[in-house]
Design a protein around this motif. Sequence first.
Motif, PDB file in Angstrom:
ATOM      1  N   GLN A  56      23.236   1.434  23.206  1.00 54.48           N
ATOM      2  CA  GLN A  56      23.967   0.301  22.663  1.00 54.48           C
ATOM      3  C   GLN A  56      24.250   0.522  21.180  1.00 54.48           C
ATOM      4  O   GLN A  56      23.418   1.088  20.472  1.00 54.48           O
ATOM      5  CB  GLN A  56      23.154  -0.987  22.850  1.00 54.48           C
ATOM      6  CG  GLN A  56      22.910  -1.331  24.310  1.00 54.48           C
ATOM      7  CD  GLN A  56      24.210  -1.535  25.071  1.00 54.48           C
ATOM      8  OE1 GLN A  56      25.148  -2.138  24.575  1.00 54.48           O
ATOM      9  NE2 GLN A  56      24.256  -1.020  26.292  1.00 54.48           N
ATOM     10  N   PRO A  57      25.408   0.084  20.692  1.00 49.75           N
ATOM     11  CA  PRO A  57      25.737   0.273  19.282  1.00 49.75           C
ATOM     12  C   PRO A  57      24.848  -0.585  18.388  1.00 49.75           C
ATOM     13  O   PRO A  57      24.366  -1.645  18.791  1.00 49.75           O
ATOM     14  CB  PRO A  57      27.194  -0.187  19.181  1.00 49.75           C
ATOM     15  CG  PRO A  57      27.383  -1.097  20.338  1.00 49.75           C
ATOM     16  CD  PRO A  57      26.467  -0.606  21.418  1.00 49.75           C
ATOM     17  N   VAL A  58      24.642  -0.102  17.187  1.00 50.88           N
ATOM     18  CA  VAL A  58      23.856  -0.835  16.200  1.00 50.88           C
ATOM     19  C   VAL A  58      24.802  -1.727  15.419  1.00 50.88           C
ATOM     20  O   VAL A  58      25.846  -1.290  14.944  1.00 50.88           O
ATOM     21  CB  VAL A  58      23.146   0.150  15.237  1.00 50.88           C
ATOM     22  CG1 VAL A  58      22.405  -0.594  14.154  1.00 50.88           C
ATOM     23  CG2 VAL A  58      22.219   1.049  16.017  1.00 50.88           C
ATOM     24  N   VAL A  59      24.434  -2.986  15.272  1.00 48.02           N
ATOM     25  CA  VAL A  59      25.249  -3.928  14.514  1.00 48.02           C
ATOM     26  C   VAL A  59      24.660  -3.998  13.106  1.00 48.02           C
ATOM     27  O   VAL A  59      23.508  -4.390  12.914  1.00 48.02           O
ATOM     28  CB  VAL A  59      25.246  -5.325  15.168  1.00 48.02           C
ATOM     29  CG1 VAL A  59      26.057  -6.296  14.349  1.00 48.02           C
ATOM     30  CG2 VAL A  59      25.770  -5.234  16.589  1.00 48.02           C
ATOM     31  N   LEU A  60      25.443  -3.576  12.142  1.00 46.95           N
ATOM     32  CA  LEU A  60      24.980  -3.576  10.760  1.00 46.95           C
ATOM     33  C   LEU A  60      25.342  -4.896  10.099  1.00 46.95           C
ATOM     34  O   LEU A  60      26.437  -5.420  10.278  1.00 46.95           O
ATOM     35  CB  LEU A  60      25.616  -2.416   9.989  1.00 46.95           C
ATOM     36  CG  LEU A  60      25.297  -1.025  10.512  1.00 46.95           C
ATOM     37  CD1 LEU A  60      26.072   0.008   9.704  1.00 46.95           C
ATOM     38  CD2 LEU A  60      23.811  -0.746  10.420  1.00 46.95           C
ATOM     39  N   ARG A  61      24.409  -5.417   9.357  1.00 46.32           N
ATOM     40  CA  ARG A  61      24.678  -6.633   8.604  1.00 46.32           C
ATOM     41  C   ARG A  61      25.343  -6.266   7.288  1.00 46.32           C
ATOM     42  O   ARG A  61      24.992  -5.247   6.662  1.00 46.32           O
ATOM     43  CB  ARG A  61      23.364  -7.367   8.286  1.00 46.32           C
ATOM     44  CG  ARG A  61      22.734  -7.932   9.548  1.00 46.32           C
ATOM     45  CD  ARG A  61      21.461  -8.669   9.216  1.00 46.32           C
ATOM     46  NE  ARG A  61      20.438  -7.660   8.933  1.00 46.32           N
ATOM     47  CZ  ARG A  61      19.446  -7.818   8.073  1.00 46.32           C
ATOM     48  NH1 ARG A  61      19.303  -8.920   7.395  1.00 46.32           N
ATOM     49  NH2 ARG A  61      18.560  -6.865   7.883  1.00 46.32           N
TER      50      ARG A  61
END
Length: 69
Positions: A56-61
Amino acid sequence: MDRLLNVREVAERLGTGVRFARRLIEERRITFVKVGRHVRIPESAVEAYVTANTVQPVVLRPTGLRRAA
């Protein structure tokens, strides 16, 4: 019952070469069935392999450190 695929069909489904599909079988990283001297892979095993190895892709803040030039 699942449709049984040969090694070439598995390679096509995975978008890889036949060598990679054979390595998955040799290393027992995918479920397969021996029919005499032939090796067949159930469709569900290919789907399970893809699901198990999907990252799953990493969601960056947003950090707020970037400024417009």
